[in-house]
Structures are given as C-alpha cells and as structure tokens.
Design an enzyme around this catalytic site. Structure first.
Site, mmCIF file in Angstrom:
data_model
loop_
_atom_site.group_PDB
_atom_site.id
_atom_site.type_symbol
_atom_site.label_atom_id
_atom_site.label_comp_id
_atom_site.label_asym_id
_atom_site.label_seq_id
_atom_site.Cartn_x
_atom_site.Cartn_y
_atom_site.Cartn_z
ATOM 1 N N ASP A 43 0.824 -1.207 0.000
ATOM 2 C CA ASP A 43 0.000 0.000 0.000
ATOM 3 C C ASP A 43 0.857 1.255 0.000
ATOM 4 O O ASP A 43 1.946 1.276 0.584
ATOM 5 C CB ASP A 43 -0.902 0.036 1.239
ATOM 6 C CG ASP A 43 -2.032 -0.966 1.177
ATOM 7 O OD1 ASP A 43 -2.288 -1.492 0.087
ATOM 8 O OD2 ASP A 43 -2.654 -1.210 2.216
ATOM 9 N N GLU A 79 0.348 -0.376 -4.753
ATOM 10 C CA GLU A 79 -0.641 0.674 -4.954
ATOM 11 C C GLU A 79 0.068 2.008 -5.131
ATOM 12 O O GLU A 79 0.850 2.429 -4.280
ATOM 13 C CB GLU A 79 -1.566 0.744 -3.742
ATOM 14 C CG GLU A 79 -2.506 1.907 -3.794
ATOM 15 C CD GLU A 79 -2.911 2.405 -2.428
ATOM 16 O OE1 GLU A 79 -3.997 2.979 -2.351
ATOM 17 O OE2 GLU A 79 -2.142 2.254 -1.467
#
Length: 94
Positions: A43, A79
């Site tokens: 992330d 991400e």
C-alpha cells in the site's frame, strides 16, 4: 515519542533508507513467507520516499527479489495513486 505519519497516528512511516529498518522488514517478510504467504500488496508505495519514484521502485524491487528467492511463485502488487506520468515511472521499473 514522536514519529512521522501521513495517514494515521497508528501507522508510522518507515525510514526505508535505514539498514536496521530493512533488516526488520526482511524478518517480517520471511516470517510471513514461512507461514505460506505467497504474495503481498504494498500500500501507498508512492509514499516510501515522497516524490522519489526511483528510490521507491528500488525498494519495491528489493522486496520483490528478496521474497522471490524464498518462493519462485511469489507475487507482489503495489498501490500507486498518482498522475499518468508518475505511474509510468513505476511501470518502467518492472
């Protein structure tokens, strides 16, 4: 105690340039891979080092190669929410 956090007070940012941090990340990745995990979603990869795609992709490649050595079937996705030019920098590192 104080630390930098961009998202939540419960999520300190890591200093990816620090060898001790990288060693600890190695330990965590090894622990999960030993448990049978065969992939990770990284992330907010764009925030490892703000505005430094080269550094961030080096970290992502380093993590990927480390885990790939433990499991040849290992998979990682990252991400990165940004403009097209920035995202292109991350794709070029693959």
């Amino acid at each position: 105690m104080y630390y930098l956090h961009l998202f939540s007070k419960k999520q300190p940012d890591l200093n990816w340039d620090n060898p001790k941090v990288r060693d600890e990340v190695f330990n965590m990745m090894t622990w999960w891979c030993d448990k049978g995990i065969d992939g990770f979603r990284m992330d907010a990869a764009i925030h490892f080092e703000e505005s430094n795609a080269e550094f961030n992709t080096e970290c992502l490649n380093w993590l990927y190669e480390y885990c790939k050595e433990m499991n040849s079937e290992f998979y990682m996705v990252s991400e990165v929410w940004a403009n097209k030019a920035t995202i292109t920098e991350y794709y070029k590192s693959c």
